[in-house]
Design an enzyme around this catalytic site. Structure first.
Site, PDB file in Angstrom:
ATOM      1  N   LYS A  86       3.803 -15.245   1.959  1.00 29.40           N
ATOM      2  CA  LYS A  86       3.632 -15.950   0.688  1.00 29.40           C
ATOM      3  C   LYS A  86       5.038 -16.281   0.182  1.00 29.40           C
ATOM      4  O   LYS A  86       5.431 -15.912  -0.941  1.00 29.40           O
ATOM      5  CB  LYS A  86       2.835 -15.045  -0.279  1.00 29.40           C
ATOM      6  CG  LYS A  86       2.432 -15.689  -1.581  1.00 29.40           C
ATOM      7  CD  LYS A  86       1.362 -16.740  -1.445  1.00 29.40           C
ATOM      8  CE  LYS A  86       1.082 -17.405  -2.782  1.00 29.40           C
ATOM      9  NZ  LYS A  86       0.301 -18.642  -2.681  1.00 29.40           N
ATOM     10  N   TYR A 112       0.817  -1.215   0.000  1.00 30.24           N
ATOM     11  CA  TYR A 112       0.000   0.000   0.000  1.00 30.24           C
ATOM     12  C   TYR A 112       0.851   1.264   0.000  1.00 30.24           C
ATOM     13  O   TYR A 112       0.342   2.362  -0.237  1.00 30.24           O
ATOM     14  CB  TYR A 112      -0.948   0.026   1.210  1.00 30.24           C
ATOM     15  CG  TYR A 112      -1.985  -1.085   1.199  1.00 30.24           C
ATOM     16  CD1 TYR A 112      -2.180  -1.876   0.072  1.00 30.24           C
ATOM     17  CD2 TYR A 112      -2.763  -1.336   2.314  1.00 30.24           C
ATOM     18  CE1 TYR A 112      -3.116  -2.896   0.074  1.00 30.24           C
ATOM     19  CE2 TYR A 112      -3.709  -2.349   2.318  1.00 30.24           C
ATOM     20  CZ  TYR A 112      -3.873  -3.128   1.197  1.00 30.24           C
ATOM     21  OH  TYR A 112      -4.799  -4.139   1.197  1.00 30.24           O
ATOM     22  N   ASP A 123     -10.537  -8.931   7.716  1.00 29.24           N
ATOM     23  CA  ASP A 123     -11.937  -8.788   7.300  1.00 29.24           C
ATOM     24  C   ASP A 123     -12.623 -10.150   7.241  1.00 29.24           C
ATOM     25  O   ASP A 123     -13.784 -10.297   7.638  1.00 29.24           O
ATOM     26  CB  ASP A 123     -12.046  -8.083   5.953  1.00 29.24           C
ATOM     27  CG  ASP A 123     -12.282  -6.587   6.116  1.00 29.24           C
ATOM     28  OD1 ASP A 123     -11.911  -6.062   7.190  1.00 29.24           O
ATOM     29  OD2 ASP A 123     -12.839  -5.956   5.212  1.00 29.24           O
ATOM     30  N   ASP A 143      -2.599 -18.176   1.616  1.00 30.56           N
ATOM     31  CA  ASP A 143      -3.755 -18.856   1.015  1.00 30.56           C
ATOM     32  C   ASP A 143      -4.257 -19.983   1.923  1.00 30.56           C
ATOM     33  O   ASP A 143      -5.464 -20.177   2.092  1.00 30.56           O
ATOM     34  CB  ASP A 143      -3.442 -19.368  -0.394  1.00 30.56           C
ATOM     35  CG  ASP A 143      -2.027 -19.904  -0.548  1.00 30.56           C
ATOM     36  OD1 ASP A 143      -1.232 -19.777   0.399  1.00 30.56           O
ATOM     37  OD2 ASP A 143      -1.705 -20.452  -1.618  1.00 30.56           O
ATOM     38  N   ASP A 160      -4.999  -6.983   5.898  1.00 24.23           N
ATOM     39  CA  ASP A 160      -6.238  -6.298   5.532  1.00 24.23           C
ATOM     40  C   ASP A 160      -7.303  -7.345   5.178  1.00 24.23           C
ATOM     41  O   ASP A 160      -8.441  -7.328   5.680  1.00 24.23           O
ATOM     42  CB  ASP A 160      -5.946  -5.398   4.324  1.00 24.23           C
ATOM     43  CG  ASP A 160      -7.067  -4.441   4.004  1.00 24.23           C
ATOM     44  OD1 ASP A 160      -8.078  -4.442   4.734  1.00 24.23           O
ATOM     45  OD2 ASP A 160      -6.948  -3.701   3.011  1.00 24.23           O
TER      46      ASP A 160
END
Ligand code: NAD
Length: 354
Positions: A188, A141, A249, A221, A245
């Site tokens: 990852k 970001y 959620d 994942d 993020d």
């Protein structure tokens, strides 16, 4: 102890829910003999209306002078005009950046009495108690990005320095040490070089400084699946900005109600920002029916993380649990049954604190 709170009610239901959190903090001050002062400041759409700026200088100065910031929420359809010069959310991004709030903490702990509100089966959700620690001021970001002149290609870049990774892992490892002693780092690393760096630095910090922790790494994942199949297995989860993020959620759905979830954004040094996870709920604003418990639980996080008042924080959390167990419900968690107002819920928690 003496402490100063900057209260940023913001927009929509913000003023209603922050008023109840203040009432609870006043009850804490009375019961434990503290002197809390409250400096109410405009932010978001309310501040655009008054000052043409979602984070006026006077608000920022009051925030810097405070020991903790308690935010309601910002935004609403009134300020959604895409041609507008500034938006309420810009104030939120600026305050995080200006105060260096790099660590976002989100506890996810469904209340026993509300478990049937979860979209998942009771036997999957029951006993879940996770603290997410998300890196908030780095990663993709904030990395270099752009679009080619002819518009045929765009890019965003995920970067992390050793120092950025080490400091967020320390926040998470300290929290795990104070909880059940288990830390999960999510990355990852099978694909991304930046994740392999994250994994190396995290492992080094844990090995050198927190040898007693149970430590594991999980690919993002796989983590997305584990959260829905075995959320009970996790204690503290640390991850980068974008993975955090998305995963937080996803996890916020485990308890089945947004109205119960607090969050904290911490910097070093300086005051932390404490707020509910939900937004300004313009659809119910001004009706006195919003659930104030996420904001009250955010105030408990402020007591714990900004002021070091753990006993007081636990007292607030116990008071919330006890009003829920007594059957008190705001409309969002009442499942069509009888419900109380925002102010009645706040008053009940304050009364429970004695
Ligand atoms: P929202 O979280 O405000 O509302 C989603 C749904 O949940 C609505 O039906 C709302 O009534 C309900 N809800 C939320 N909080 C509740 C509470 N405490 N008690 C009872 N019901 C509650 O999300 P949205 O509708 O997507 O966004 C509304 C506005 O809030 C937008 O302008 C958005 O940009 C802003 N927003 C702000 C923040 C923030 O300030 N941190 C976060 C998210 C969204």
């Amino acid at each position: 102890m003496e402490a100063r709170f900057a209260l940023l009610p913001g927009d929509g239901i913000g003023p209603e829910i922050v008023a109840e959190a203040r009432r609870v903090l006043e009850a804490v001050a009375g019961r434990f003999g503290h002197a809390f002062t409250f400096d109410v400041q405009p932010m978001g759409g309310a501040a655009i209306d008054e000052f043409g700026d979602p984070l006026p200088q006077s608000t920022l100065a009051a925030c810097r002078a405070a020991d903790a910031l308690l935010l309601g929420a910002v935004g609403g359809p009134r300020w959604d005009d895409p041609t507008a010069k500034t938006r309420p959310e810009a104030g939120l991004l600026r305050i995080r950046k200006d105060l260096g709030l790099y660590a976002n903490l989100r506890p996810v702990q469904p209340h026993r009495a509300l478990i049937d509100a979860s979209p998942l089966r009771r036997d999957v959700v029951e006993g879940t108690d996770i603290l997410f620690v998300r890196e908030l001021t780095g990663g993709i970001y904030f990395g270099p990005d752009g679009v080619d002149e002819d518009g045929s290609r765009a890019f965003s870049t995920m970067e992390y320095t050793t120092a950025e990774i080490a400091r967020i892992v320390r926040v998470a490892a300290d929290a795990a040490t104070a909880r059940r002693g288990k830390l999960t780092s999510v990355d990852k690393a099978n694909v991304l070089e930046v994740s392999r760096h994250w994994r190396r630095v995290a492992a080094d910090v844990v090995a050198a400084e927190y040898p007693g922790l149970e430590y594991e790494v999980v690919l993002v994942d796989a983590m997305a699946m584990h959260l829905l199949s075995r959320p009970r297995d996790f204690d503290v989860v640390v991850t980068g900005n974008m993975f955090g993020d998305i995963l937080t959620d996803e996890a916020s759905m485990l308890p089945g109600s947004l109205g119960m979830l607090p969050s904290a954004s911490l910097g070093d040094p300086g005051p932390g920002l404490f707020e509910p996870v939900h937004g300004s709920a313009p659809d119910i604003a001004g009706r006195g029916v919003a659930n104030p418990l996420a904001t009250i639980l955010a105030a408990a996080m402020a007591l714990r993380h900004a002021l070091g008042l753990s006993a007081e924080a636990e007292a607030v959390e116990r008071a919330v649990a006890s009003v829920i167990e007594r059957g008190l419900r705001t409309a969002d968690i009442a499942a069509g049954g009888p419900f109380v107002s925002t102010a009645e819920m706040g008053a009940a928690v304050a009364a429970q604190l004695g």
